[in-house]
Write an enzyme that holds these catalytic residues in place. Structure first.
Site, mmCIF file in Angstrom:
data_model
loop_
_atom_site.group_PDB
_atom_site.id
_atom_site.type_symbol
_atom_site.label_atom_id
_atom_site.label_comp_id
_atom_site.label_asym_id
_atom_site.label_seq_id
_atom_site.Cartn_x
_atom_site.Cartn_y
_atom_site.Cartn_z
ATOM 1 N N ARG A 41 0.819 -1.215 0.000
ATOM 2 C CA ARG A 41 0.000 0.000 0.000
ATOM 3 C C ARG A 41 0.855 1.268 0.000
ATOM 4 O O ARG A 41 0.452 2.291 -0.564
ATOM 5 C CB ARG A 41 -0.949 -0.014 1.202
ATOM 6 C CG ARG A 41 -2.071 -1.028 1.049
ATOM 7 C CD ARG A 41 -3.028 -0.998 2.212
ATOM 8 N NE ARG A 41 -4.159 -1.890 1.985
ATOM 9 C CZ ARG A 41 -5.145 -2.077 2.844
ATOM 10 N NH1 ARG A 41 -5.143 -1.444 4.005
ATOM 11 N NH2 ARG A 41 -6.131 -2.900 2.560
ATOM 12 N N LYS A 199 -21.044 -16.984 3.136
ATOM 13 C CA LYS A 199 -22.478 -16.830 3.359
ATOM 14 C C LYS A 199 -23.170 -16.002 2.293
ATOM 15 O O LYS A 199 -22.669 -14.970 1.875
ATOM 16 C CB LYS A 199 -22.727 -16.171 4.728
ATOM 17 C CG LYS A 199 -22.276 -17.009 5.918
ATOM 18 C CD LYS A 199 -22.607 -16.301 7.225
ATOM 19 C CE LYS A 199 -22.213 -17.150 8.434
ATOM 20 N NZ LYS A 199 -22.547 -16.476 9.704
ATOM 21 N N GLY A 352 -10.226 -9.488 -0.023
ATOM 22 C CA GLY A 352 -9.062 -10.060 0.639
ATOM 23 C C GLY A 352 -8.770 -11.500 0.283
ATOM 24 O O GLY A 352 -7.628 -11.857 -0.036
ATOM 25 N N GLY A 375 -14.004 -3.348 1.156
ATOM 26 C CA GLY A 375 -15.387 -2.913 1.306
ATOM 27 C C GLY A 375 -15.860 -2.037 0.164
ATOM 28 O O GLY A 375 -17.007 -2.138 -0.283
#
Length: 399
Positions: A41, A199, A352, A375
Protein backbone atom coordinates in the site's frame (compact mmCIF):
# COMPACT_ATOMS: atom_id res chain seq x y z
CA UNK A 1 -18.47 9.07 -13.45
CA UNK A 2 -16.61 12.22 -14.46
CA UNK A 3 -14.34 14.11 -12.08
CA UNK A 4 -11.21 16.22 -12.14
CA UNK A 5 -8.06 14.11 -12.26
CA UNK A 6 -4.80 15.01 -10.58
CA UNK A 7 -2.81 13.96 -13.64
CA UNK A 8 -4.59 16.68 -15.63
CA UNK A 9 -4.08 19.24 -12.87
CA UNK A 10 -0.33 18.57 -12.87
CA UNK A 11 -0.10 18.50 -16.66
CA UNK A 12 -1.64 21.98 -16.78
CA UNK A 13 1.07 23.37 -14.49
CA UNK A 14 -1.52 24.44 -11.92
CA UNK A 15 0.06 22.44 -9.09
CA UNK A 16 3.40 24.28 -9.20
CA UNK A 17 4.03 26.02 -5.88
CA UNK A 18 0.69 24.80 -4.49
CA UNK A 19 0.04 22.94 -1.24
CA UNK A 20 -1.30 19.50 -2.13
CA UNK A 21 -3.10 17.30 0.40
CA UNK A 22 -3.07 13.61 -0.56
CA UNK A 23 -5.41 11.21 1.21
CA UNK A 24 -3.65 7.89 0.73
CA UNK A 25 -4.30 4.42 2.08
CA UNK A 26 -1.11 3.25 3.80
CA UNK A 27 -2.91 1.14 6.38
CA UNK A 28 -0.17 -1.49 6.25
CA UNK A 29 0.11 -4.59 8.44
CA UNK A 30 2.60 -4.33 11.31
CA UNK A 31 4.28 -7.21 13.10
CA UNK A 32 4.37 -7.54 16.89
CA UNK A 33 7.51 -5.41 17.00
CA UNK A 34 5.82 -2.54 15.14
CA UNK A 35 7.70 -3.18 11.90
CA UNK A 36 5.98 -3.10 8.52
CA UNK A 37 5.16 -6.65 7.45
CA UNK A 38 4.16 -5.83 3.88
CA UNK A 39 4.50 -2.46 2.07
CA UNK A 40 2.31 -2.82 -1.04
CA UNK A 41 0.00 0.00 0.00
CA UNK A 42 2.90 2.37 0.59
CA UNK A 43 4.28 1.59 -2.86
CA UNK A 44 0.83 2.12 -4.34
CA UNK A 45 0.69 5.62 -2.82
CA UNK A 46 3.94 6.77 -4.42
CA UNK A 47 2.74 7.68 -7.95
CA UNK A 48 0.45 10.42 -6.63
CA UNK A 49 3.17 11.76 -4.33
CA UNK A 50 5.82 11.73 -7.06
CA UNK A 51 3.38 13.36 -9.48
CA UNK A 52 2.88 16.23 -7.04
CA UNK A 53 6.58 16.59 -6.26
CA UNK A 54 7.54 16.55 -9.94
CA UNK A 55 4.93 19.26 -10.54
CA UNK A 56 6.67 21.50 -7.99
CA UNK A 57 4.08 21.18 -5.23
CA UNK A 58 4.47 21.13 -1.46
CA UNK A 59 2.99 17.77 -0.48
CA UNK A 60 1.24 16.60 2.67
CA UNK A 61 0.02 13.00 2.92
CA UNK A 62 -2.21 11.36 5.49
CA UNK A 63 -3.87 8.02 6.07
CA UNK A 64 -5.49 5.96 8.76
CA UNK A 65 -3.69 3.04 10.40
CA UNK A 66 -5.53 0.49 12.50
CA UNK A 67 -8.56 1.47 14.54
CA UNK A 68 -7.51 4.15 17.02
CA UNK A 69 -9.85 5.93 19.40
CA UNK A 70 -10.28 9.52 18.30
CA UNK A 71 -8.30 11.89 20.48
CA UNK A 72 -6.29 9.08 22.11
CA UNK A 73 -2.78 8.44 20.82
CA UNK A 74 -1.17 5.03 21.17
CA UNK A 75 2.24 4.21 19.65
CA UNK A 76 0.87 1.22 17.74
CA UNK A 77 -1.34 3.58 15.73
CA UNK A 78 1.47 5.93 14.71
CA UNK A 79 2.44 6.35 11.07
CA UNK A 80 6.11 6.63 12.11
CA UNK A 81 7.11 3.31 10.46
CA UNK A 82 5.32 4.41 7.30
CA UNK A 83 7.21 7.72 7.26
CA UNK A 84 10.50 5.85 7.50
CA UNK A 85 9.64 3.46 4.68
CA UNK A 86 8.18 6.21 2.51
CA UNK A 87 11.39 8.22 2.87
CA UNK A 88 13.41 5.18 1.78
CA UNK A 89 11.26 4.65 -1.29
CA UNK A 90 11.13 8.33 -2.28
CA UNK A 91 14.80 8.95 -1.57
CA UNK A 92 14.11 12.10 0.44
CA UNK A 93 13.12 13.02 4.00
CA UNK A 94 9.49 12.49 5.02
CA UNK A 95 9.00 14.13 8.42
CA UNK A 96 6.04 12.93 10.50
CA UNK A 97 3.84 15.77 11.73
CA UNK A 98 1.63 15.36 14.81
CA UNK A 99 -1.24 17.68 15.86
CA UNK A 100 -1.46 19.02 12.33
CA UNK A 101 -5.11 20.01 11.94
CA UNK A 102 -4.52 23.66 12.89
CA UNK A 103 -1.57 23.91 10.47
CA UNK A 104 1.57 25.73 11.54
CA UNK A 105 4.05 23.22 10.09
CA UNK A 106 6.71 24.25 7.56
CA UNK A 107 6.33 22.90 4.07
CA UNK A 108 8.00 24.13 0.88
CA UNK A 109 7.62 23.13 -2.76
CA UNK A 110 9.49 19.90 -3.43
CA UNK A 111 9.05 18.73 0.16
CA UNK A 112 6.70 16.08 1.53
CA UNK A 113 5.45 15.50 5.06
CA UNK A 114 3.35 12.68 6.49
CA UNK A 115 0.52 13.86 8.72
CA UNK A 116 -0.10 11.56 11.69
CA UNK A 117 -2.96 9.04 11.63
CA UNK A 118 -6.02 11.01 10.54
CA UNK A 119 -8.40 8.87 12.61
CA UNK A 120 -6.85 10.30 15.77
CA UNK A 121 -8.57 13.59 14.98
CA UNK A 122 -11.91 14.09 16.78
CA UNK A 123 -14.68 14.31 14.19
CA UNK A 124 -12.87 12.34 11.46
CA UNK A 125 -15.20 9.36 11.24
CA UNK A 126 -18.29 11.52 11.75
CA UNK A 127 -17.18 13.82 8.91
CA UNK A 128 -17.68 16.81 11.20
CA UNK A 129 -18.11 20.05 9.19
CA UNK A 130 -15.79 22.06 11.47
CA UNK A 131 -12.98 19.57 10.97
CA UNK A 132 -13.64 19.42 7.23
CA UNK A 133 -13.34 23.21 7.03
CA UNK A 134 -9.97 23.16 8.79
CA UNK A 135 -8.69 20.42 6.51
CA UNK A 136 -9.74 22.30 3.40
CA UNK A 137 -7.91 25.40 4.64
CA UNK A 138 -4.62 23.47 4.82
CA UNK A 139 -4.30 23.04 1.08
CA UNK A 140 -4.83 24.43 -2.38
CA UNK A 141 -5.52 21.03 -3.94
CA UNK A 142 -7.05 17.92 -2.35
CA UNK A 143 -6.19 14.60 -3.96
CA UNK A 144 -8.23 11.52 -3.02
CA UNK A 145 -6.09 8.49 -3.81
CA UNK A 146 -7.39 5.93 -1.31
CA UNK A 147 -9.94 3.66 -2.99
CA UNK A 148 -9.99 1.45 0.10
CA UNK A 149 -11.71 4.28 1.98
CA UNK A 150 -13.85 5.56 -0.90
CA UNK A 151 -16.97 3.95 0.59
CA UNK A 152 -16.63 5.96 3.81
CA UNK A 153 -17.83 9.55 4.15
CA UNK A 154 -15.18 10.81 6.58
CA UNK A 155 -13.50 14.16 7.01
CA UNK A 156 -10.35 13.25 5.03
CA UNK A 157 -12.25 11.33 2.34
CA UNK A 158 -15.41 13.38 1.86
CA UNK A 159 -15.57 16.56 3.94
CA UNK A 160 -12.28 17.99 2.68
CA UNK A 161 -13.38 17.32 -0.90
CA UNK A 162 -16.18 19.81 -0.27
CA UNK A 163 -14.06 22.49 1.41
CA UNK A 164 -10.71 22.41 -0.43
CA UNK A 165 -10.29 24.99 -3.23
CA UNK A 166 -9.73 22.16 -5.73
CA UNK A 167 -10.65 18.48 -5.30
CA UNK A 168 -9.58 15.71 -7.66
CA UNK A 169 -8.96 11.98 -8.02
CA UNK A 170 -5.43 10.68 -7.67
CA UNK A 171 -3.99 8.15 -10.16
CA UNK A 172 -4.83 5.12 -8.01
CA UNK A 173 -8.44 6.17 -7.42
CA UNK A 174 -8.84 7.14 -11.08
CA UNK A 175 -7.51 3.75 -12.18
CA UNK A 176 -10.06 2.02 -9.94
CA UNK A 177 -12.85 4.15 -11.38
CA UNK A 178 -11.76 3.36 -14.94
CA UNK A 179 -11.45 -0.39 -14.29
CA UNK A 180 -14.83 -0.61 -12.56
CA UNK A 181 -16.52 1.38 -15.32
CA UNK A 182 -14.97 -0.84 -17.97
CA UNK A 183 -15.98 -4.03 -16.16
CA UNK A 184 -19.48 -3.13 -14.99
CA UNK A 185 -20.84 -0.07 -16.74
CA UNK A 186 -19.55 -0.59 -20.27
CA UNK A 187 -18.34 -4.21 -20.39
CA UNK A 188 -17.33 -6.33 -23.32
CA UNK A 189 -19.91 -9.13 -23.38
CA UNK A 190 -20.51 -11.72 -22.17
CA UNK A 191 -19.92 -10.41 -18.66
CA UNK A 192 -19.31 -13.18 -16.11
CA UNK A 193 -19.13 -12.61 -12.36
CA UNK A 194 -17.61 -15.01 -9.85
CA UNK A 195 -18.87 -14.54 -6.30
CA UNK A 196 -17.55 -16.79 -3.55
CA UNK A 197 -17.49 -16.64 0.19
CA UNK A 198 -18.98 -18.29 3.20
CA UNK A 199 -22.48 -16.83 3.36
CA UNK A 200 -25.20 -15.70 0.99
CA UNK A 201 -26.36 -13.24 3.67
CA UNK A 202 -23.09 -11.30 3.45
CA UNK A 203 -23.34 -10.93 -0.33
CA UNK A 204 -27.06 -11.17 -1.06
CA UNK A 205 -27.32 -7.56 -2.28
CA UNK A 206 -24.30 -8.13 -4.55
CA UNK A 207 -25.85 -11.26 -6.02
CA UNK A 208 -29.18 -9.49 -6.58
CA UNK A 209 -27.47 -6.53 -8.26
CA UNK A 210 -25.30 -8.71 -10.50
CA UNK A 211 -28.30 -10.85 -11.48
CA UNK A 212 -29.65 -7.77 -13.26
CA UNK A 213 -26.44 -7.08 -15.18
CA UNK A 214 -24.30 -10.13 -15.86
CA UNK A 215 -24.58 -12.85 -18.49
CA UNK A 216 -23.22 -15.54 -16.20
CA UNK A 217 -22.99 -15.77 -12.41
CA UNK A 218 -20.65 -18.35 -10.90
CA UNK A 219 -21.08 -18.94 -7.16
CA UNK A 220 -18.53 -20.66 -4.94
CA UNK A 221 -17.72 -21.50 -1.34
CA UNK A 222 -20.51 -21.67 1.20
CA UNK A 223 -22.63 -19.51 -1.10
CA UNK A 224 -22.66 -22.33 -3.66
CA UNK A 225 -23.98 -24.73 -1.01
CA UNK A 226 -27.06 -22.58 -0.45
CA UNK A 227 -27.63 -22.43 -4.22
CA UNK A 228 -27.23 -26.21 -4.42
CA UNK A 229 -29.90 -26.62 -1.75
CA UNK A 230 -32.10 -24.20 -3.69
CA UNK A 231 -31.70 -26.57 -6.67
CA UNK A 232 -32.93 -29.46 -4.53
CA UNK A 233 -29.57 -31.04 -3.70
CA UNK A 234 -28.45 -32.40 -0.34
CA UNK A 235 -25.46 -30.53 1.13
CA UNK A 236 -24.99 -32.66 4.24
CA UNK A 237 -23.33 -30.80 7.12
CA UNK A 238 -21.86 -28.15 4.81
CA UNK A 239 -21.98 -24.45 5.57
CA UNK A 240 -25.39 -23.39 4.29
CA UNK A 241 -28.19 -20.91 5.03
CA UNK A 242 -31.51 -22.71 4.64
CA UNK A 243 -33.45 -19.54 5.43
CA UNK A 244 -31.96 -17.92 2.30
CA UNK A 245 -32.77 -20.75 -0.10
CA UNK A 246 -35.71 -18.69 -1.36
CA UNK A 247 -33.43 -15.72 -2.02
CA UNK A 248 -30.97 -17.94 -3.88
CA UNK A 249 -33.80 -19.41 -5.96
CA UNK A 250 -34.95 -15.85 -6.79
CA UNK A 251 -31.47 -15.00 -8.10
CA UNK A 252 -31.48 -18.15 -10.25
CA UNK A 253 -34.92 -17.26 -11.63
CA UNK A 254 -33.91 -13.64 -12.28
CA UNK A 255 -30.94 -14.84 -14.31
CA UNK A 256 -33.03 -17.39 -16.22
CA UNK A 257 -35.60 -14.71 -17.07
CA UNK A 258 -32.82 -12.80 -18.83
CA UNK A 259 -31.55 -15.87 -20.66
CA UNK A 260 -28.55 -16.07 -18.31
CA UNK A 261 -27.56 -18.76 -15.84
CA UNK A 262 -26.16 -19.64 -12.42
CA UNK A 263 -24.34 -22.96 -13.01
CA UNK A 264 -24.96 -25.41 -10.15
CA UNK A 265 -22.04 -27.74 -9.29
CA UNK A 266 -22.39 -31.24 -10.70
CA UNK A 267 -19.58 -32.64 -8.57
CA UNK A 268 -17.95 -31.55 -5.31
CA UNK A 269 -15.03 -32.33 -3.03
CA UNK A 270 -16.12 -33.43 0.45
CA UNK A 271 -14.59 -34.38 3.78
CA UNK A 272 -15.92 -35.60 7.10
CA UNK A 273 -14.09 -32.92 9.11
CA UNK A 274 -12.98 -29.35 8.48
CA UNK A 275 -9.21 -29.77 8.60
CA UNK A 276 -6.21 -29.32 6.31
CA UNK A 277 -5.34 -33.02 6.62
CA UNK A 278 -8.89 -34.34 6.23
CA UNK A 279 -9.16 -36.98 3.45
CA UNK A 280 -10.73 -35.38 0.36
CA UNK A 281 -13.27 -37.30 -1.71
CA UNK A 282 -14.78 -36.29 -5.06
CA UNK A 283 -18.50 -37.04 -5.30
CA UNK A 284 -21.30 -36.31 -7.70
CA UNK A 285 -23.43 -33.48 -6.37
CA UNK A 286 -26.36 -35.91 -6.17
CA UNK A 287 -24.43 -38.29 -3.89
CA UNK A 288 -23.49 -36.01 -0.97
CA UNK A 289 -24.07 -37.86 2.30
CA UNK A 290 -25.72 -36.41 5.38
CA UNK A 291 -22.40 -36.31 7.25
CA UNK A 292 -20.36 -34.78 4.39
CA UNK A 293 -18.83 -31.30 4.36
CA UNK A 294 -18.55 -29.74 0.88
CA UNK A 295 -15.22 -27.89 0.83
CA UNK A 296 -14.65 -27.33 -2.89
CA UNK A 297 -16.21 -27.70 -6.31
CA UNK A 298 -15.27 -30.90 -8.12
CA UNK A 299 -12.96 -31.24 -11.15
CA UNK A 300 -15.83 -31.73 -13.62
CA UNK A 301 -17.54 -28.56 -12.42
CA UNK A 302 -14.27 -26.62 -12.35
CA UNK A 303 -13.43 -27.66 -15.92
CA UNK A 304 -16.91 -26.72 -17.15
CA UNK A 305 -16.71 -23.29 -15.51
CA UNK A 306 -13.15 -22.73 -16.75
CA UNK A 307 -14.33 -23.36 -20.32
CA UNK A 308 -17.08 -20.82 -19.81
CA UNK A 309 -14.51 -18.22 -18.72
CA UNK A 310 -12.54 -18.70 -21.93
CA UNK A 311 -15.46 -17.31 -23.94
CA UNK A 312 -16.13 -14.38 -21.59
CA UNK A 313 -15.62 -10.78 -22.67
CA UNK A 314 -15.31 -9.41 -19.13
CA UNK A 315 -14.81 -11.15 -15.77
CA UNK A 316 -15.43 -9.77 -12.29
CA UNK A 317 -14.03 -11.96 -9.50
CA UNK A 318 -14.76 -11.71 -5.79
CA UNK A 319 -14.31 -14.75 -3.59
CA UNK A 320 -12.87 -18.29 -3.83
CA UNK A 321 -14.61 -21.46 -5.01
CA UNK A 322 -13.68 -23.46 -1.92
CA UNK A 323 -11.41 -23.67 1.12
CA UNK A 324 -8.33 -22.83 -0.95
CA UNK A 325 -6.22 -22.33 2.17
CA UNK A 326 -6.16 -26.16 2.49
CA UNK A 327 -4.27 -27.63 -0.47
CA UNK A 328 -6.59 -30.64 -0.72
CA UNK A 329 -9.51 -28.28 -1.33
CA UNK A 330 -7.77 -25.62 -3.45
CA UNK A 331 -8.10 -27.24 -6.88
CA UNK A 332 -11.41 -25.61 -7.77
CA UNK A 333 -10.22 -22.10 -6.94
CA UNK A 334 -6.91 -22.73 -8.71
CA UNK A 335 -8.64 -24.00 -11.84
CA UNK A 336 -10.85 -20.91 -12.02
CA UNK A 337 -7.94 -18.60 -11.20
CA UNK A 338 -5.79 -20.02 -13.99
CA UNK A 339 -8.72 -19.90 -16.39
CA UNK A 340 -9.20 -16.21 -15.62
CA UNK A 341 -5.48 -15.63 -16.11
CA UNK A 342 -5.56 -17.36 -19.51
CA UNK A 343 -8.85 -15.87 -20.69
CA UNK A 344 -8.78 -13.09 -23.31
CA UNK A 345 -11.47 -11.32 -21.25
CA UNK A 346 -10.83 -8.09 -19.35
CA UNK A 347 -10.56 -9.23 -15.72
CA UNK A 348 -10.94 -7.31 -12.49
CA UNK A 349 -10.55 -8.91 -9.06
CA UNK A 350 -11.02 -7.64 -5.52
CA UNK A 351 -11.50 -8.72 -1.92
CA UNK A 352 -9.06 -10.06 0.64
CA UNK A 353 -9.56 -13.79 0.00
CA UNK A 354 -9.43 -13.23 -3.74
CA UNK A 355 -6.14 -11.37 -3.49
CA UNK A 356 -4.76 -14.14 -1.27
CA UNK A 357 -5.74 -16.72 -3.89
CA UNK A 358 -4.15 -14.66 -6.66
CA UNK A 359 -0.94 -14.49 -4.66
CA UNK A 360 -1.01 -18.21 -3.82
CA UNK A 361 -1.30 -19.21 -7.46
CA UNK A 362 1.11 -16.53 -8.71
CA UNK A 363 -1.14 -14.96 -11.34
CA UNK A 364 -0.88 -11.30 -10.30
CA UNK A 365 0.45 -10.17 -13.68
CA UNK A 366 -2.24 -12.02 -15.61
CA UNK A 367 -5.20 -10.24 -14.00
CA UNK A 368 -5.94 -7.01 -15.84
CA UNK A 369 -6.84 -5.06 -12.71
CA UNK A 370 -6.55 -5.97 -9.03
CA UNK A 371 -8.64 -3.68 -6.87
CA UNK A 372 -7.03 -2.25 -3.73
CA UNK A 373 -10.34 -1.84 -1.93
CA UNK A 374 -12.19 -4.50 0.06
CA UNK A 375 -15.39 -2.91 1.31
CA UNK A 376 -15.35 -0.30 -1.45
CA UNK A 377 -15.10 -2.97 -4.15
CA UNK A 378 -18.02 -4.88 -2.64
CA UNK A 379 -20.21 -1.77 -2.48
CA UNK A 380 -19.51 -1.05 -6.14
CA UNK A 381 -20.59 -4.60 -7.00
CA UNK A 382 -23.79 -3.93 -5.06
CA UNK A 383 -24.45 -1.04 -7.41
CA UNK A 384 -23.87 1.66 -4.84
CA UNK A 385 -22.33 5.04 -5.64
CA UNK A 386 -19.36 5.54 -3.36
CA UNK A 387 -19.26 8.79 -1.36
CA UNK A 388 -15.79 9.64 -2.68
CA UNK A 389 -16.86 9.24 -6.28
CA UNK A 390 -20.07 11.21 -5.70
CA UNK A 391 -18.45 14.24 -4.08
CA UNK A 392 -15.64 14.46 -6.65
CA UNK A 393 -18.17 14.24 -9.50
CA UNK A 394 -20.32 16.91 -7.85
CA UNK A 395 -17.31 19.20 -7.44
CA UNK A 396 -16.40 18.71 -11.08
CA UNK A 397 -19.91 19.69 -12.14
CA UNK A 398 -19.91 22.82 -9.98
CA UNK A 399 -16.35 24.11 -10.51
Amino acid sequence: MQCLRFTDVCASGFAAGKRVFVRADVNVPLDRHGHIAEDTRIRASLPAIRLALDAGAAVMVTSHLGRPTEGTFKPEHSLAPVATRMAELLGQPVPLVADWVEGGFDLRPGEVVLLENCRLNPGEKQNHPALAAKLGALCDIFVHDAFGTAHRAEATTHGIAQTAPVACAGPLLAAEMDAITRALENPRRPLVAIVGGSKVSSKLSILQSLARRVDGLIVGGGIANTFMQAAGLNVGRSLCEPDLVGAARAVIEAMEARGAAVPIPTDVVVAKTFAADAPATVKAATEVADDDLILDIGPETAARLAARLQSAGSIVWNGPAGVFEFDAFARGTETLARAIAQSPAFSIAGGGDTLAAIAKFGIERQIDYISTGGGAFLEVLEGQTLPAFEVLARRAALD
